[in-house]
Design an enzyme around this catalytic site. Structure first.
Site, short mmCIF file in Angstrom:
data_model
loop_
_atom_site.label_atom_id
_atom_site.label_comp_id
_atom_site.label_asym_id
_atom_site.label_seq_id
_atom_site.Cartn_x
_atom_site.Cartn_y
_atom_site.Cartn_z
N GLY A 49 27.41 35.67 -62.76
CA GLY A 49 27.92 36.13 -63.73
C GLY A 49 27.39 38.54 -63.16
O GLY A 49 28.09 39.23 -62.52
N ASP B 148 44.80 28.22 -73.69
CA ASP B 148 43.67 28.88 -74.34
C ASP B 148 44.17 28.87 -75.41
O ASP B 148 44.24 29.52 -76.54
CB ASP B 148 43.56 29.30 -73.14
CG ASP B 148 42.31 29.03 -72.03
OD1 ASP B 148 42.78 27.73 -71.80
OD2 ASP B 148 42.20 29.97 -71.01
N THR C 207 27.95 32.78 -57.67
CA THR C 207 28.43 33.75 -58.42
C THR C 207 27.18 33.76 -59.63
O THR C 207 26.90 32.87 -59.69
CB THR C 207 29.68 34.26 -59.80
OG1 THR C 207 30.03 32.83 -59.74
CG2 THR C 207 30.40 33.51 -57.88
N ASN D 31 29.79 29.13 -58.93
CA ASN D 31 28.62 29.71 -60.27
C ASN D 31 26.86 29.25 -60.32
O ASN D 31 26.83 28.32 -59.72
CB ASN D 31 29.14 29.69 -61.88
CG ASN D 31 28.75 29.67 -62.58
OD1 ASN D 31 28.26 28.01 -62.47
ND2 ASN D 31 29.93 29.24 -64.03
N GLY E 285 35.95 34.61 -63.77
CA GLY E 285 35.54 33.50 -62.62
C GLY E 285 37.21 33.05 -61.68
O GLY E 285 36.81 33.65 -60.62
N ASP E 286 38.52 33.46 -62.51
CA ASP E 286 39.41 32.72 -61.95
C ASP E 286 39.94 33.90 -61.48
O ASP E 286 40.48 34.30 -60.62
CB ASP E 286 40.49 32.10 -62.88
CG ASP E 286 40.47 30.83 -63.30
OD1 ASP E 286 39.67 30.39 -62.68
OD2 ASP E 286 40.54 30.87 -64.73
N GLY F 135 25.99 39.92 -60.27
CA GLY F 135 26.48 39.94 -58.93
C GLY F 135 27.02 38.46 -58.30
O GLY F 135 26.49 37.43 -59.62
#
Length: 315
Positions: A222, A12, A220, A191, A252-253, A225
Site C-alpha cells: 500500500g 462495482d 505490495t 499484497n 492493485g489492478d 511501496g
C-alpha cells in the site's frame, strides 16, 4: 502482441461511509455482529479485476484481451469496452446469469468491506487458454476457483509466461492447490495481507516461493511501496505520492497493468514495478476503478520526473 487477462468483469457498487468502521464495531461483539452503515454516497462503476487491468493496460498502449464470463446484463459494459477498443474475443455471455457484482463500502481510513456475487464468473472455467491464442503474456487474477486452477495449468502447458495474482480468491484454495499454481506461474503478486495468508497455507517462506518461480515475486504494501524478489535479490520499490486520495478501489489492478506492460516487453522487473507504482498513484486520485486518464506520453514524462530515468523505448 496481446496479453490474456483471466479474471472477472463486474459491476462495482461503491459506497462511502463518512466515518470510521472501528468506531462502530465492538471488538468483543464480533461473534454476534449486527451493524448498519449509513452511506450517503453510492456510485456504480465498470469493474472486476480483468476489466480494471485491461483498462490501464490499454491506455499504456498494450493489447489486453480479457478472458471472462458475464451475464445477461452485460450490454452497458460491452459498449464501454468497445469505446476503449478492448477486444472481447474471450468474453462469454451466459444469458441465464447475472454479471458479477461487487458491493464495496469504504470508510474515512480507506478500509473496505466488500460483498461479492460471482454470477456468471463461476462459469469461466469453460474458457480454454492454448498456444493458438497468439498471446505473449498473461495473468490469472481473481476468478472462479476452477477457472483459476485450470487457467494456470493451461498457461503453463501453452508455454505462455504469466502472473499468478490470487488476490481475494486466495482463501478458496488449499496450500497444495496454491503450490501447484505457483509452480505453473512465472510471477506471483500479492499484497501484504495475502502474503501472510499464503505463507500460512503453504508453510513456505519468501525465498522458497521465489525459488519456484521463473521470474519472481512482488509483495505490495500500500502506502509503504512494494518489494520485488527476483534473482535472489530483494528490491524495495518506493511508493509514488498521489496528488490526492480519492478511492483505493482498483489501485492493485492499476499496479498490475504497469507490471504486465513492462514484463511483457522484457523490461527490467524493477522498472515494471516502478511503472505499476506510478499507475497506482494515478488511480487512487480518482473515484472508481476505471476513471483515471493518462496517455503513454504523459506516463513517460511523469516516470522520468519521479524516478530520474527514462522508461525503455516501446518497439
Amino acid at each position: 502482441m496481446s496479453v490474456l487477462i483471466c479474471g472477472s468483469l463486474a459491476y462495482d457498487n461503491i459506497m462511502v461511509f463518512p466515518e470510521r468502521f472501528k468506531d462502530h464495531i465492538l471488538p468483543d461483539k464480533t461473534h454476534m455482529l449486527n451493524v448498519a452503515f449509513l452511506v450517503p454516497e453510492l456510485h456504480r462503476y465498470f469493474g472486476g479485476c480483468a476489466g480494471n487491468i485491461a483498462y490501464s493496460l490499454k491506455k499504456l498502449g498494450g493489447e489486453p484481451v480479457p478472458v471472462a464470463s458475464v451475464g445477461a446484463d452485460f450490454d452497458d459494459y460491452a459498449r464501454h469496452l468497445d469505446r476503449l477498443g478492448i477486444r472481447q474475443d474471450y468474453v462469454r455471455v451466459h444469458d441465464q446469469l447475472w454479471t458479477a457484482q461487487a458491493y464495496i463500502t469504504t470508510d474515512l481510513d480507506d478500509n473496505q468491506i466488500t460483498a461479492f456475487h460471482p454470477g456468471a464468473m463461476n462459469e469461466n472455467h469453460h474458457q480454454v487458454i492454448n498456444a493458438d491464442s497468439g498471446a505473449s503474456f498473461g495473468i490469472v487474477a481473481p476468478d472462479g476457483k476452477l477457472a483459476m486452477l485450470r487457467h494456470c495449468k493451461q498457461f503453463a502447458d501453452a508455454r505462455i509466461p504469466f502472473i499468478f495474482d490470487p488476490g481475494q480468491g486466495l482463501p478458496m484454495f488449499s496450500g497444495e492447490e496454491l503450490e501447484q499454481m505457483i509452480e505453473h506461474a512465472s510471477w506471483l503478486t500479492v499484497n501484504s495481507y495475502e502474503w501472510e495468508l499464503l505463507k500460512k497455507k503453504t508453510g513456505l517462506d519468501r525465498n522458497e516461493i521465489a525459488a519456484r518461480l521463473d521470474g519472481g515475486m512482488i509483495i505490495t504494501h500500500g502506502s509503504e511501496g512494494s518489494e520485488l524478489y527476483h534473482n535472489g535479490e530483494n528490491v524495495r520499490i518506493p511508493v509514488v505520492k498521489a496528488d490526492r486520495i480519492a478511492d483505493p478501489t482498483g489501485c492493485g489492478d492499476a499496479f498490475r497493468a504497469g507490471l504486465l506492460f513492462g514484463l511483457e516487453r522484457g523490461w527490467d522487473p524493477e522498472i515494471a514495478c516502478r511503472l505499476g507504482s506510478l499507475l497506482g498513484s494515478i488511480k487512487i486520485a480518482h473515484a472508481g476503478p476505471q476513471h483515471h486518464d493518462f496517455s503513454p506520453a504523459s506516463i513517460r514524462s511523469r516516470y522520468a520526473e519521479i524516478f530520474g530515468d527514462n522508461l525503455p523505448s516501446v518497439a
